[in-house]
Design a protein around this motif. Structure first.
Motif, PDB file in Angstrom:
ATOM      1  N   THR A  63     -60.038  80.392  46.767  1.00 11.81           N
ATOM      2  CA  THR A  63     -59.285  81.281  45.880  1.00 11.81           C
ATOM      3  C   THR A  63     -57.874  80.745  45.660  1.00 11.81           C
ATOM      4  OG1 THR A  63     -60.528  83.161  46.748  1.00 11.81           O
ATOM      5  CG2 THR A  63     -58.523  83.652  45.517  1.00 11.81           C
ATOM      6  N   ARG A  64     -57.244  80.304  46.728  1.00 12.21           N
ATOM      7  CA  ARG A  64     -55.892  79.748  46.588  1.00 12.21           C
ATOM      8  C   ARG A  64     -55.907  78.516  45.701  1.00 12.21           C
ATOM      9  NH1 ARG A  64     -52.757  80.160  52.451  1.00 12.21           N
ATOM     10  NH2 ARG A  64     -53.568  82.185  53.044  1.00 12.21           N
ATOM     11  N   LEU A  65     -56.923  77.668  45.913  1.00 12.41           N
ATOM     12  CA  LEU A  65     -56.986  76.442  45.119  1.00 12.41           C
ATOM     13  C   LEU A  65     -57.173  76.770  43.653  1.00 12.41           C
ATOM     14  CD1 LEU A  65     -57.130  73.470  44.636  1.00 12.41           C
ATOM     15  CD2 LEU A  65     -59.501  73.473  45.436  1.00 12.41           C
ATOM     16  N   VAL A  66     -58.071  77.688  43.372  1.00 16.17           N
ATOM     17  CA  VAL A  66     -58.334  78.062  41.983  1.00 16.17           C
ATOM     18  C   VAL A  66     -57.063  78.630  41.335  1.00 16.17           C
ATOM     19  CG1 VAL A  66     -59.505  79.803  40.595  1.00 16.17           C
ATOM     20  CG2 VAL A  66     -60.816  78.366  42.149  1.00 16.17           C
ATOM     21  N   LEU A  67     -56.344  79.468  42.058  1.00 17.44           N
ATOM     22  CA  LEU A  67     -55.101  80.013  41.517  1.00 17.44           C
ATOM     23  C   LEU A  67     -54.089  78.901  41.275  1.00 17.44           C
ATOM     24  CD1 LEU A  67     -54.522  83.350  43.453  1.00 17.44           C
ATOM     25  CD2 LEU A  67     -55.167  83.013  41.080  1.00 17.44           C
ATOM     26  N   PHE A  68     -54.085  77.928  42.160  1.00 17.26           N
ATOM     27  CA  PHE A  68     -53.155  76.805  41.994  1.00 17.26           C
ATOM     28  C   PHE A  68     -53.483  76.008  40.742  1.00 17.26           C
ATOM     29  CE2 PHE A  68     -52.336  72.240  42.808  1.00 17.26           C
ATOM     30  CZ  PHE A  68     -50.945  72.278  42.792  1.00 17.26           C
ATOM     31  N   LEU A  69     -54.763  75.717  40.568  1.00 16.81           N
ATOM     32  CA  LEU A  69     -55.174  74.952  39.388  1.00 16.81           C
ATOM     33  C   LEU A  69     -54.843  75.732  38.119  1.00 16.81           C
ATOM     34  CD1 LEU A  69     -58.615  73.574  40.632  1.00 16.81           C
ATOM     35  CD2 LEU A  69     -56.460  72.316  40.377  1.00 16.81           C
ATOM     36  N   ASP A  70     -55.077  77.029  38.180  1.00 12.26           N
ATOM     37  CA  ASP A  70     -54.770  77.889  37.039  1.00 12.26           C
ATOM     38  C   ASP A  70     -53.273  77.843  36.721  1.00 12.26           C
ATOM     39  OD1 ASP A  70     -56.051  79.583  35.180  1.00 12.26           O
ATOM     40  OD2 ASP A  70     -55.073  81.315  36.076  1.00 12.26           O
ATOM     41  N   LEU A  71     -52.469  77.875  37.761  1.00 11.18           N
ATOM     42  CA  LEU A  71     -51.018  77.824  37.620  1.00 11.18           C
ATOM     43  C   LEU A  71     -50.593  76.513  36.966  1.00 11.18           C
ATOM     44  CD1 LEU A  71     -48.625  79.651  38.627  1.00 11.18           C
ATOM     45  CD2 LEU A  71     -48.353  77.997  40.466  1.00 11.18           C
ATOM     46  N   GLN A  72     -51.187  75.431  37.416  1.00 10.69           N
ATOM     47  CA  GLN A  72     -50.834  74.125  36.858  1.00 10.69           C
ATOM     48  C   GLN A  72     -51.222  74.049  35.389  1.00 10.69           C
ATOM     49  OE1 GLN A  72     -49.039  71.760  38.612  1.00 10.69           O
ATOM     50  NE2 GLN A  72     -48.935  73.505  39.975  1.00 10.69           N
ATOM     51  N   GLN A  73     -52.386  74.591  35.077  1.00  9.58           N
ATOM     52  CA  GLN A  73     -52.827  74.557  33.686  1.00  9.58           C
ATOM     53  C   GLN A  73     -51.893  75.392  32.808  1.00  9.58           C
ATOM     54  OE1 GLN A  73     -56.631  76.381  32.588  1.00  9.58           O
ATOM     55  NE2 GLN A  73     -57.202  74.458  31.585  1.00  9.58           N
ATOM     56  N   HIS A  74     -51.510  76.559  33.337  1.00 12.60           N
ATOM     57  CA  HIS A  74     -50.579  77.430  32.628  1.00 12.60           C
ATOM     58  C   HIS A  74     -49.262  76.699  32.383  1.00 12.60           C
ATOM     59  CE1 HIS A  74     -48.707  81.196  31.382  1.00 12.60           C
ATOM     60  NE2 HIS A  74     -47.701  80.926  32.190  1.00 12.60           N
ATOM     61  N   LEU A  75     -48.827  75.984  33.395  1.00 12.03           N
ATOM     62  CA  LEU A  75     -47.577  75.222  33.308  1.00 12.03           C
ATOM     63  C   LEU A  75     -47.658  74.186  32.187  1.00 12.03           C
ATOM     64  CD1 LEU A  75     -45.609  75.904  35.738  1.00 12.03           C
ATOM     65  CD2 LEU A  75     -45.732  73.466  36.202  1.00 12.03           C
ATOM     66  N   GLN A  76     -48.803  73.521  32.106  1.00 10.85           N
ATOM     67  CA  GLN A  76     -48.970  72.541  31.041  1.00 10.85           C
ATOM     68  C   GLN A  76     -48.991  73.222  29.686  1.00 10.85           C
ATOM     69  OE1 GLN A  76     -51.789  69.664  33.786  1.00 10.85           O
ATOM     70  NE2 GLN A  76     -52.315  69.854  31.625  1.00 10.85           N
ATOM     71  N   ALA A  77     -49.634  74.372  29.637  1.00 11.84           N
ATOM     72  CA  ALA A  77     -49.748  75.097  28.374  1.00 11.84           C
ATOM     73  C   ALA A  77     -48.373  75.473  27.829  1.00 11.84           C
ATOM     74  CB  ALA A  77     -50.607  76.353  28.553  1.00 11.84           C
ATOM     75  N   VAL A  78     -47.540  76.082  28.661  1.00 13.30           N
ATOM     76  CA  VAL A  78     -46.239  76.522  28.178  1.00 13.30           C
ATOM     77  C   VAL A  78     -45.289  75.350  27.955  1.00 13.30           C
ATOM     78  CG1 VAL A  78     -46.394  78.813  29.229  1.00 13.30           C
ATOM     79  CG2 VAL A  78     -45.320  76.941  30.500  1.00 13.30           C
ATOM     80  N   SER A  79     -45.676  74.184  28.459  1.00 18.62           N
ATOM     81  CA  SER A  79     -44.855  72.996  28.208  1.00 18.62           C
ATOM     82  C   SER A  79     -45.325  72.254  26.978  1.00 18.62           C
ATOM     83  CB  SER A  79     -44.895  72.053  29.415  1.00 18.62           C
ATOM     84  OG  SER A  79     -44.371  72.700  30.548  1.00 18.62           O
ATOM     85  N   GLY A  80     -46.381  72.753  26.351  1.00 25.33           N
ATOM     86  CA  GLY A  80     -46.872  72.140  25.132  1.00 25.33           C
ATOM     87  C   GLY A  80     -47.762  70.940  25.363  1.00 25.33           C
TER      88      GLY A  80
END
Lengths: 245, 245
Positions: free
Chosen positions: A164-181
């Motif tokens: 669960t922690r790993l999945v949330l981390f990956l999600d966070l990283q993807q979100h970070l990329q998204a808002v960075s364009g």
DNA sequence: CGCTCGCTTGAAAAATATCAAAATCTGTGG
DNA sequence: CCACAGATTTTGATATTTTTCAAGCGAGCG
């Protein structure tokens, strides 16, 4: 990542605005500093470079400078008894070194990849802050973003299962990329496994098994260790929301 | 706690300064706002009261106001699938409601005890911020404190043993009392066990057992559930630094 | 080629989560 | 003042999960 040429027109601070509703479909981070502010900061800033693994400053050091990342990734960590915990990963457009306590840094920062950054003397920055309300507001916005991220980290750490922690981390990283364009089809993990484990608050073997489990269930795929694709978003989200706590 | 009379000369923000070295033996939080600033904020502020357990605002609500605690304790939490995680406990002199994302609150806040607070419209606060660099710097200082606390929380959550998390939490509370100028011989825990468990990221039974273990080993003592004394500081610190991670 | 470093895998031990029931505390009304 | 109902906390037994410790693998490099 950052393709080739480096923007040297001065420090740049990127953030998602806390108070202005996102008007476009995609909420993006944007540059907070005006040209005037960038020029003003450029006057007190110098460019510094760090190679992968190099310590930028240590906790308890006298806090003398503030940094602004131009390219590369920085790891913020804190020494524990015999290991260290990773508090955050910082990217271009991020700021660090401001978070001291009574004149001493509270964290250690280390270059996770080769890093280029602006370095600004804390005293000079403080001089600007007391007179420039615009820059202050920018800083407030950026600090709010930092706080939101720290809270997301706490939410992640409250999860009991490693997957669960790993999945949330990956999600966070993807979100970070998204808002960075940046494209989000593939998740970028520039840091190494041990840093991720230290960020997730789990041991390296446990993290390794969680990765392997996700791969064997075809929820994610990974070409090399630094790139991950999400294959089954439904199962992915189910893991993220699994159980209590 | 707050003995009787309430200070109504306007909002008050307390923090440990990030950049000024602590000159006295004891580093204390101090009031950041000048009389002028307090008066200015008082003009846009109204006094609000909440009874124990009452929700102050919900995550995803439109972020319309900022709060400043006069007395009482506020719990900041985030809803999980079927439970909620506690992100922080706020005390008099603290500020909340500023930390929204694109105009929406990201957290839910709830009165852990009876609470008295100043409520200030976000728009009015923003109007002041764009013109008043002094207030901005104060806010920056306060946000830095919030970030430091969030990071300490993350360090706590990275610990694997419940007893270690509990000991770190008690230490944090005692530190909080110390910098607030309150006596530290007894640690005050105004919130209930389930909130502490949610803050520590453990289940209620696990927290209960950890408490009991500390008591049976005479490391701490507790008269009622809301007051704890440290009996054996050496053993206490050993638990805090126990193991890795 | 053999080295180191980073990651993976394996088996056993320790700790916590889980579920359920008992005990305690709180506030209310008689 | 006491008894009661509800919520909160403690306790107990079992099942999961992770840590731990140790050994094996693999890629990159002198």
């Amino acid at each position: 990542m950052q393709s080739g040429k480096i923007d040297i027109s001065g420090p740049a601070i990127h953030a998602v605005h806390p108070w202005v509703p996102g008007n476009s479909e995609k909420s993006m981070r944007h540059q907070l500093l005006s040209d005037r502010e960038r020029a003003q900061l450029a006057k007190i800033a110098t460019i510094v470079r760090f190679e992968k693994g190099q310590v930028i400053y240590n906790e308890t050091d006298d806090a003398s400078a503030v940094f602004n990342i131009v390219s590369g990734v920085v790891t913020v960590c804190r020494a524990q008894e015999d290991t260290e915990h990773v508090l955050s990963f910082l990217y271009p457009g991020d700021l660090f070194g401001l978070l001291s306590e009574e004149g001493r840094y509270v964290n250690t920062t280390r270059a996770a990849t080769a890093v280029v950054a602006y370095k600004m003397p804390l005293l000079a920055v403080r001089r600007i802050l007391v007179s420039d309300a615009d820059l202050d507001v920018d800083l407030i916005i950026k600090l709010c973003e930092g706080l939101r991220e720290a809270q997301r980290h706490a939410v992640l750490l409250s999860k009991k299962r490693v997957a669960t922690r790993l999945v949330l981390f990956l999600d966070l990283q993807q979100h970070l990329q998204a808002v960075s364009g940046e494209p989000t089809s593939e998740i970028d993990l520039p840091m190494d496994r041990s840093s991720i484990a230290a960020y997730l608050g789990v041991t390296l073997p446990a993290l390794s098994r969680a990765f392997r489990m996700l791969i064997s269930k075809k929820i994610i795929a990974s070409q090399d260790r630094h790139h991950v694709k999400i294959l089954n978003r439904k199962a992915f989200n189910e893991l993220a929301n699994q159980h209590i706590g």
